[in-house]
Design a protein around this motif. Sequence first.
Motif, PDB file in Angstrom:
ATOM      1  N   PHE A 218      39.680  -7.159  41.103  1.00 19.55           N
ATOM      2  CA  PHE A 218      38.968  -5.995  41.629  1.00 19.55           C
ATOM      3  C   PHE A 218      37.458  -6.210  41.619  1.00 19.55           C
ATOM      4  CE2 PHE A 218      38.097  -5.124  37.255  1.00 19.55           C
ATOM      5  CZ  PHE A 218      36.945  -4.351  37.256  1.00 19.55           C
ATOM      6  N   GLU A 219      36.990  -7.017  40.627  1.00 20.97           N
ATOM      7  CA  GLU A 219      35.544  -7.207  40.472  1.00 20.97           C
ATOM      8  C   GLU A 219      34.933  -7.988  41.635  1.00 20.97           C
ATOM      9  OE1 GLU A 219      37.480 -10.836  38.767  1.00 20.97           O
ATOM     10  OE2 GLU A 219      37.858  -8.669  38.748  1.00 20.97           O
ATOM     11  N   LYS A 220      35.778  -8.637  42.444  1.00 21.58           N
ATOM     12  CA  LYS A 220      35.280  -9.391  43.603  1.00 21.58           C
ATOM     13  C   LYS A 220      35.129  -8.521  44.848  1.00 21.58           C
ATOM     14  CE  LYS A 220      37.825 -13.420  41.885  1.00 21.58           C
ATOM     15  NZ  LYS A 220      38.958 -14.345  42.157  1.00 21.58           N
ATOM     16  N   LEU A 221      35.632  -7.296  44.790  1.00 20.12           N
ATOM     17  CA  LEU A 221      35.605  -6.422  45.955  1.00 20.12           C
ATOM     18  C   LEU A 221      34.214  -5.825  46.165  1.00 20.12           C
ATOM     19  CD1 LEU A 221      38.980  -4.522  45.459  1.00 20.12           C
ATOM     20  CD2 LEU A 221      38.529  -6.496  46.924  1.00 20.12           C
ATOM     21  N   THR A 222      33.838  -5.694  47.431  1.00 22.75           N
ATOM     22  CA  THR A 222      32.558  -5.080  47.766  1.00 22.75           C
ATOM     23  C   THR A 222      32.659  -3.563  47.654  1.00 22.75           C
ATOM     24  OG1 THR A 222      33.112  -4.862  50.109  1.00 22.75           O
ATOM     25  CG2 THR A 222      32.114  -6.954  49.399  1.00 22.75           C
ATOM     26  N   SER A 223      31.515  -2.916  47.695  1.00 25.12           N
ATOM     27  CA  SER A 223      31.491  -1.457  47.659  1.00 25.12           C
ATOM     28  C   SER A 223      32.279  -0.884  48.831  1.00 25.12           C
ATOM     29  CB  SER A 223      30.050  -0.954  47.704  1.00 25.12           C
ATOM     30  OG  SER A 223      30.013   0.457  47.744  1.00 25.12           O
ATOM     31  N   ARG A 224      32.175  -1.521  49.983  1.00 25.33           N
ATOM     32  CA  ARG A 224      32.910  -1.048  51.157  1.00 25.33           C
ATOM     33  C   ARG A 224      34.414  -1.177  50.954  1.00 25.33           C
ATOM     34  NH1 ARG A 224      32.211  -3.276  57.400  1.00 25.33           N
ATOM     35  NH2 ARG A 224      33.899  -2.026  58.301  1.00 25.33           N
ATOM     36  N   GLU A 225      34.826  -2.294  50.392  1.00 26.13           N
ATOM     37  CA  GLU A 225      36.261  -2.494  50.162  1.00 26.13           C
ATOM     38  C   GLU A 225      36.803  -1.507  49.127  1.00 26.13           C
ATOM     39  OE1 GLU A 225      36.998  -7.233  51.010  1.00 26.13           O
ATOM     40  OE2 GLU A 225      35.856  -6.662  49.216  1.00 26.13           O
ATOM     41  N   LEU A 226      36.019  -1.263  48.077  1.00 25.90           N
ATOM     42  CA  LEU A 226      36.433  -0.279  47.083  1.00 25.90           C
ATOM     43  C   LEU A 226      36.507   1.118  47.699  1.00 25.90           C
ATOM     44  CD1 LEU A 226      34.367  -1.503  44.000  1.00 25.90           C
ATOM     45  CD2 LEU A 226      36.860  -1.518  44.200  1.00 25.90           C
ATOM     46  N   SER A 227      35.579   1.416  48.597  1.00 23.68           N
ATOM     47  CA  SER A 227      35.577   2.720  49.260  1.00 23.68           C
ATOM     48  C   SER A 227      36.806   2.889  50.141  1.00 23.68           C
ATOM     49  CB  SER A 227      34.306   2.881  50.110  1.00 23.68           C
ATOM     50  OG  SER A 227      33.146   2.849  49.303  1.00 23.68           O
ATOM     51  N   GLU A 228      37.211   1.815  50.800  1.00 20.87           N
ATOM     52  CA  GLU A 228      38.412   1.877  51.636  1.00 20.87           C
ATOM     53  C   GLU A 228      39.647   2.176  50.793  1.00 20.87           C
ATOM     54  OE1 GLU A 228      38.345  -1.931  53.497  1.00 20.87           O
ATOM     55  OE2 GLU A 228      36.906  -1.340  55.057  1.00 20.87           O
ATOM     56  N   LEU A 229      39.683   1.580  49.606  1.00 20.79           N
ATOM     57  CA  LEU A 229      40.801   1.859  48.700  1.00 20.79           C
ATOM     58  C   LEU A 229      40.751   3.305  48.193  1.00 20.79           C
ATOM     59  CD1 LEU A 229      40.735  -1.456  46.638  1.00 20.79           C
ATOM     60  CD2 LEU A 229      42.536  -0.738  48.212  1.00 20.79           C
TER      61      LEU A 229
END
Length: 489
Positions: A300-311
């Motif tokens: 999870f720590e490799k995910l960007t802010s955008r990717e986390l927002s999509e989740l």
Amino acid sequence: MNISILTAQGFSALARGDYEIAASNARRVLEQVPTDRAALTLLGRLALISQKPEGAIGYFLRVLEQPEQVAATWLDLAQAFTMLRDTSRALDSLEQALQIEPSNISALLAKGSLKLSLGEELEAARLFSEVLNADPQCLTALRGLCVLGKVVPASDITSRLERIGSNSANDIKARSDAQYALSLVYKKAKNKKLFIQHLFAANVLQRTLCSWDAEGFYRNTFARLDVALSSDKLVKSQFARPAEPSPIFILGMPRSGTTLVEQIIAAHQDVAAAGELDFMRGPLARAMEKKTGDQFPGGFEKLTSRELSELADLFTARIASIARDKKFVTDKTPGNYHILGLLPKLFPGCKVVHVRRDPVDTCFSILQQPFDDKSPHTCDINLLAMTYGHYRRQMEKWDALIGNQLLTVDYERLVTDTKKEAQRLFKFCGLEWRDDYLEFNRKSEVVQTFSALQVRQPIYKSSVGCWKQYEVELGQLRQALERELGKAI
């Protein structure tokens, strides 16, 4: 390919958990026959699994537009409305199913369970009794009557349960369920000896359904998460963008009082209660694994802010369907404590309420419930003590990391000084207080947990220290907890 073959393969894929293959097959069928009932049903059930009840409703309604209707579709629709906490339409759907098949046991059980969750005890009992007229051995109905306190020792139902529970020819799950039900009967009858006897018999049977040994259970349940959600990774990881409606997570060990806390908070006019969504380790976990290529929550720590927002948007869309015009939605999935450190990353500004209860009371209550997920620690004293000890250590870690977004509520204080603790809860969640919110037990909300009947009653204190009535019988549990916690209880 032949439509019937595609459909059959799709349902087979659904049964074994290959959801993408199931969905692909259904869509291929609909390309050829847009109104195919089986393909629409398959996509609807997949939507339910993905916790997208609005989408499921759309598919089921397309099936119901066709001339010939079957009870199963109305049952599917009722499940979708129940997920949306739309009790009225769920009950209407079950009525439609029963009009088509008046003796449909699944519909009668679903309606009985829904009435039980609403606190309508007499109607729930009537429905369970109706099921038993058609199927005298139906364990769901038998247990339902036991939960309602409608079964006494030396009754016909008790005899049926004893025959089911003692017959080695029956499958283990049936025998286990019967023993749990019998423990309820004798607990309500205040027969201490037979209550404990049937409870421990149920635990032994239930444990055989869970294949993990202690080492494997620890490795898969705790050790992997400790590595995946280390403090270093959490500190360095990104944040998703803030989203609405705002979630209030209520978590802790099962049977610790999370349902009570949710009902108190949801008494506020701006709060909707979603119950145990189990979304974080279900649909959201599967979506994260696609992005990271790792087992949730690894990577999870490799995910960007955008990717986390999509989740996060997946979860926000889910709770928005429940929130309607409310500003806040509660998710009281107790097991979210495992991944608590991830919650503020996905939902900046969210509130997390940790409910803590006496360790022996908590664990004793867990042992009394037939959890369906086959978790070995719910019926194994040593694994349960180990789990409780690790839970307490995890909560200390989370408190150090996100203390400003975390409030710990002691169950014992909540039931002895309810107004003061409720006001503290409301202040933490940013909610205005009114004294009439203390009448939360009068609300007709669905409560789909083992606590459905308890939360319909005024606050009571009899569950505080209840394990002490069985101090001798629970000696092993107490000693195991003392080893884990490093102090005397």
